[in-house]
Write a protein that holds these residues in place. Structure first.
Motif: not given
Length: 295
Positions: A65-81
């Motif tokens: 199986r495959l699991n995913l681990h997205p790193y949301l940084r810079e322009e994708r950083a979640l503090n700007r969600f």
């Protein structure tokens, strides 16, 4: 309990990852032959859905199986969600969740998606101007609640966990989820579990003074594990150095009823330095098995 390992999508094009498998004909077959049942790939620089679809198909073709681990940084950083309007972090979340749903369909089993809670960096502000850390927790909870609503609305067959943060120290003022109680609060009101990163919590013991062993309330919410050792303050080491108390951690998980994935989240470079895939990975897998089945 299921054992797997970190494997970068497109590993052959990454010098450090390629060196890990330099004496291996097929990494997926080699991983399977060690008795592992999944691989987990981080999403950082390459936001190419086709790359991860291909990885999922190759893993599935080899019984993994495959699991995913997205790193949301810079322009994708979640503090700007933001939940509404034009918003890059929200678009990145939507992309990652949709991809995870596609992976689930490819492999015929739910894909686990591991997220870090956002950081709120205010260290440049004067102390009297800084927002209390507590004030950021509702913002984090709102993001995970939005993720849950998105999964339900789209009827995605995926799982989500919130990862124990590596203590930020002086780098960032408010990296939410560095302590046991705080990580529990990140998913409050959701059905999501926690990702216990044993290396991160071990460093938290050294830097923040958190207890070496989590409370029962934390252990009962663990849905996923990142297992690695720590030497000289460096994490993502193979579990052969006796820094992190692997046996005790696994015993606590088993006693709490854990039955999820244990990802050997190891640095390819550090595995190579320690002796390479063929020498080190069987030792790591066997240590987990031995500890789990110990009386």
């Amino acid at each position: 309990m299921h054992i797997g390992m970190k494997l970068l999508a497109g590993y052959a094009e990454r010098e450090d990852a390629a060196s890990l498998f330099q004496d291996v004909d097929n990494p997926f077959a080699a991983i399977r032959d060690l008795g592992m049942t999944f691989v987990e790939t981080g999403i950082l620089h390459h936001w190419d859905a086709d790359l991860y679809r291909r990885t999922a198909r190759e893993a599935t073709n080899h019984g993994l199986r495959l699991n995913l681990h997205p790193y949301l940084r810079e322009e994708r950083a979640l503090n700007r969600f933001a939940a509404h309007g034009e918003n890059v972090p929200r678009a990145a979340l939507e992309w990652a969740l949709e991809l995870a749903a596609e992976v689930s369909a490819i492999q015929g089993a739910p894909c686990m998606v591991v997220f870090h809670a956002p950081s709120f960096n205010e260290r440049r502000l004067a102390p009297h101007e800084r927002t209390p850390r507590e004030a950021f927790i509702p913002r984090v909870q709102a993001i995970f609640l939005w993720i849950q609503d998105r999964i339900r609305t789209q009827r995605y067959d995926i799982r989500v966990s919130s990862e124990h943060q590596l203590p930020a120290g002086a780098r960032e003022a408010n990296l939410i989820g560095e302590t046991y109680d705080e990580l529990i609060r990140t998913v409050e009101g959701t059905e999501f579990g926690l990702c216990w990163d044993t290396g991160h919590s071990f460093i938290g013991t050294q830097k923040l003074g958190i207890p070496l062993y989590p409370p029962r309330a934390y252990l009962e919410k663990v849905a996923h594990v990142h297992l690695h050792d720590v030497t000289d303050g460096r994490d993502h080491q193979p579990i052969i150095f006796d820094g992190v108390p692997v046996e005790q951690h696994l015993r606590l998980l088993k006693e709490a009823g854990f039955d999820g994935d244990i990802n050997l989240e190891l640095s390819a470079r550090r595995v190579v330095e320690a002796g390479g895939f063929r020498e080190i990975m069987p030792r790591c897998v066997e240590r987990v098995r031995r500890a789990w089945h110990a009386p």
